[in-house]
Every structure is written in structure tokens, then in C-alpha cells.
Enzyme design. Structure first.
Site, PDB file in Angstrom:
ATOM      1  N   CYS A  71       0.675  -1.297   0.015  1.00  0.00           N
ATOM      2  CA  CYS A  71       0.175   0.071  -0.244  1.00  0.00           C
ATOM      3  C   CYS A  71       0.834   1.274   0.003  1.00  0.00           C
ATOM      4  O   CYS A  71       0.707   2.203  -0.645  1.00  0.00           O
ATOM      5  CB  CYS A  71      -0.853   0.127   1.439  1.00  0.00           C
ATOM      6  SG  CYS A  71      -2.251  -1.144   0.956  1.00  0.00           S
TER       7      CYS A  71
ATOM      8  N   ASP B  14      10.256  -6.598  -8.808  1.00  0.00           N
ATOM      9  CA  ASP B  14      10.737  -7.448  -7.433  1.00  0.00           C
ATOM     10  C   ASP B  14      12.157  -6.808  -7.031  1.00  0.00           C
ATOM     11  O   ASP B  14      12.954  -6.868  -7.816  1.00  0.00           O
ATOM     12  CB  ASP B  14      10.581  -8.746  -7.712  1.00  0.00           C
ATOM     13  CG  ASP B  14      10.442  -9.262  -6.337  1.00  0.00           C
ATOM     14  OD1 ASP B  14       9.556 -10.025  -6.066  1.00  0.00           O
ATOM     15  OD2 ASP B  14      11.414  -9.292  -5.597  1.00  0.00           O
TER      16      ASP B  14
ATOM     17  N   HIS C  37      -6.705  -3.025  -1.405  1.00  0.00           N
ATOM     18  CA  HIS C  37      -5.831  -3.817  -0.352  1.00  0.00           C
ATOM     19  C   HIS C  37      -6.905  -5.098   0.170  1.00  0.00           C
ATOM     20  O   HIS C  37      -7.806  -5.242   0.531  1.00  0.00           O
ATOM     21  CB  HIS C  37      -5.411  -3.191   0.945  1.00  0.00           C
ATOM     22  CG  HIS C  37      -4.835  -4.258   1.752  1.00  0.00           C
ATOM     23  ND1 HIS C  37      -3.457  -4.313   2.079  1.00  0.00           N
ATOM     24  CD2 HIS C  37      -5.164  -5.121   2.667  1.00  0.00           C
ATOM     25  CE1 HIS C  37      -3.050  -5.296   2.701  1.00  0.00           C
ATOM     26  NE2 HIS C  37      -4.144  -5.706   3.151  1.00  0.00           N
TER      27      HIS C  37
ATOM     28  N   HIS D 112      -0.504 -10.441  -4.499  1.00  0.00           N
ATOM     29  CA  HIS D 112       0.441 -10.015  -5.700  1.00  0.00           C
ATOM     30  C   HIS D 112       0.762 -11.159  -6.442  1.00  0.00           C
ATOM     31  O   HIS D 112       0.712 -12.283  -6.121  1.00  0.00           O
ATOM     32  CB  HIS D 112       1.565  -9.308  -5.166  1.00  0.00           C
ATOM     33  CG  HIS D 112       2.525 -10.211  -4.062  1.00  0.00           C
ATOM     34  ND1 HIS D 112       2.038 -10.246  -2.819  1.00  0.00           N
ATOM     35  CD2 HIS D 112       3.316 -11.079  -4.239  1.00  0.00           C
ATOM     36  CE1 HIS D 112       2.672 -11.082  -2.060  1.00  0.00           C
ATOM     37  NE2 HIS D 112       3.821 -11.559  -2.919  1.00  0.00           N
TER      38      HIS D 112
ATOM     39  N   HIS E 142       3.117 -12.691  -9.262  1.00  0.00           N
ATOM     40  CA  HIS E 142       4.442 -12.493  -9.637  1.00  0.00           C
ATOM     41  C   HIS E 142       4.571 -12.926 -11.151  1.00  0.00           C
ATOM     42  O   HIS E 142       3.967 -13.915 -11.680  1.00  0.00           O
ATOM     43  CB  HIS E 142       5.400 -13.814  -9.126  1.00  0.00           C
ATOM     44  CG  HIS E 142       5.624 -13.446  -7.585  1.00  0.00           C
ATOM     45  ND1 HIS E 142       6.600 -12.930  -7.096  1.00  0.00           N
ATOM     46  CD2 HIS E 142       4.789 -13.781  -6.464  1.00  0.00           C
ATOM     47  CE1 HIS E 142       6.624 -13.033  -5.733  1.00  0.00           C
ATOM     48  NE2 HIS E 142       5.326 -13.677  -5.206  1.00  0.00           N
TER      49      HIS E 142
HETATM   50  P1  AMP Z   1       5.585 -13.231  -1.513  1.00  0.00           P
HETATM   51  O1  AMP Z   1       6.747 -14.180  -1.066  1.00  0.00           O
HETATM   52  O2  AMP Z   1       4.986 -13.866  -2.433  1.00  0.00           O
HETATM   53  O3  AMP Z   1       4.876 -12.685  -0.494  1.00  0.00           O
HETATM   54  O4  AMP Z   1       6.537 -12.260  -2.462  1.00  0.00           O
HETATM   55  C1  AMP Z   1       7.024 -11.063  -1.804  1.00  0.00           C
HETATM   56  C2  AMP Z   1       7.883 -10.247  -3.056  1.00  0.00           C
HETATM   57  O5  AMP Z   1       7.966  -9.053  -2.514  1.00  0.00           O
HETATM   58  C3  AMP Z   1       9.434 -10.791  -2.837  1.00  0.00           C
HETATM   59  O6  AMP Z   1       9.662 -11.575  -3.952  1.00  0.00           O
HETATM   60  C4  AMP Z   1      10.065  -9.795  -2.659  1.00  0.00           C
HETATM   61  O7  AMP Z   1      11.502  -9.786  -3.019  1.00  0.00           O
HETATM   62  C5  AMP Z   1       9.169  -8.487  -2.858  1.00  0.00           C
HETATM   63  N1  AMP Z   1       9.521  -7.498  -2.221  1.00  0.00           N
HETATM   64  C6  AMP Z   1       9.391  -6.971  -0.814  1.00  0.00           C
HETATM   65  N2  AMP Z   1       9.715  -5.784  -0.849  1.00  0.00           N
HETATM   66  C7  AMP Z   1       9.653  -5.053  -1.957  1.00  0.00           C
HETATM   67  C8  AMP Z   1       9.793  -3.834  -2.382  1.00  0.00           C
HETATM   68  N3  AMP Z   1      10.032  -2.706  -1.552  1.00  0.00           N
HETATM   69  N4  AMP Z   1       9.950  -3.666  -3.718  1.00  0.00           N
HETATM   70  C9  AMP Z   1       9.715  -4.706  -4.441  1.00  0.00           C
HETATM   71  N5  AMP Z   1       9.548  -5.935  -4.245  1.00  0.00           N
HETATM   72  C10 AMP Z   1       9.570  -6.032  -2.980  1.00  0.00           C
HETATM   73 ZN    ZN Z   2      -1.883  -3.287   1.249  1.00  0.00          ZN
END
Ligand code: AMP
Ligand code: ZN
Length: 112
Positions: free
Chosen positions: A6, A29, A45, A97, A99
Site C-alpha cells: 500500500c 521485484d 488492499h 500480488h 509474480h
Molecule cells: P511473496 O513471498 O509472494 O509474498 O513475495 C513477496 C515479494 O515481494 C518478494 O519476491 C520480495 O522480493 C518482494 N518485495 C519485498 N519488498 C519489496 C519492495 N519494497 N519492492 C519490490 N519488491 C519487494
Molecule cells: Zn496493502
């Protein structure tokens, strides 16, 4: 709001944005697991797929179309779409999210 994604939506923390419209934002990412690794999130959200409600069904379809649009714009020959659900599903950030990963042709079998 403590949610890091957010904060990205609200531009309170920086990100490398690759797509944005009224309902979605997509950004690189920060810890890429593939040559192309983009996260696509609804601006609404929603904590996880487990929290998706029937009123979100159009949004969930549009999420896939955003992925398709980014892949086309980037001329990706192929890609993997992945959603982790819950801590046991590998979800670390509790804002839904998608990927988008590409550049995986070196992989020899089903990889996660
Ligand atoms: P998940 O494990 O599916 O919750 O994926 C979370 C993803 O968010 C991971 O691949 C992290 O590398 C990525 N992530 C965490 N913080 C950030 C950020 N500030 N900007 C971009 N990606 C992020
Ligand atoms: Zn959020």
C-alpha cells in the site's frame, strides 16, 4: 497503513513502476528470482487469495490481463504467473500480488 505494498501504491516508498492504472500497479521485484520479475498488485488492499470475495471476480480477471499486457509490451516469449497464498504457501507480504517471471528457459523441469 502498515502494508508495504500500500505504501508503494501511495508512493510513500519508492519502486520501479512498469505499469499503473486506476486499479493496478506493477513494479520490479526488489529481489528478482528471474531475469524478468515483476509484481502486479490491485490497488485495493486484499490480503491474499484467501480473502478474495465474489465482488472481486472482475478484478481478479483483470489482474491476468494486466500481466498479459506487460508481457506483450516487453515482448516476452513466455512467462510464469505465480501467486503465493499464506505463510505455508510462501507468502511473505499480505497484500495480494501476482509474480510475473520470465527468462526461465534454462530450467529443465517444473520449478517453483
Ligand atoms: P511473496 O513471498 O509472494 O509474498 O513475495 C513477496 C515479494 O515481494 C518478494 O519476491 C520480495 O522480493 C518482494 N518485495 C519485498 N519488498 C519489496 C519492495 N519494497 N519492492 C519490490 N519488491 C519487494
Ligand atoms: Zn496493502
Amino acid at each position: 497503513m502498515e502494508c508495504i505494498f500500500c505504501k508503494i501504491i501511495n508512493k510513500e516508498i519508492p519502486s520501479e513502476i512498469v505499469f499503473e492504472d486506476d486499479e493496478f500497479i506493477a513494479f520490479k521485484d526488489v529481489n528478482p528470482q528471474a531475469p524478468v520479475h515483476i509484481l502486479i498488485i490491485p490497488k485495493k488492499h486484499i490480503s491474499s487469495v484467501n480473502h478474495v470475495e465474489i465482488e472481486d471476480k472482475t478484478l481478479m480477471g483483470e489482474l491476468i490481463l494486466v500481466a498479459q499486457k506487460i508481457a506483450r509490451e516487453k515482448n516476452l516469449a513466455g512467462y510464469k504467473l505465480l501467486i503465493n497464498v499464506g505463510r505455508e504457501g510462501g507468502q511473505l507480504i499480505n497484500h495480494l500480488h501476482l509474480h510475473l517471471l520470465s527468462g526461465l528457459s534454462h530450467l529443465k523441469s517444473l520449478n517453483i
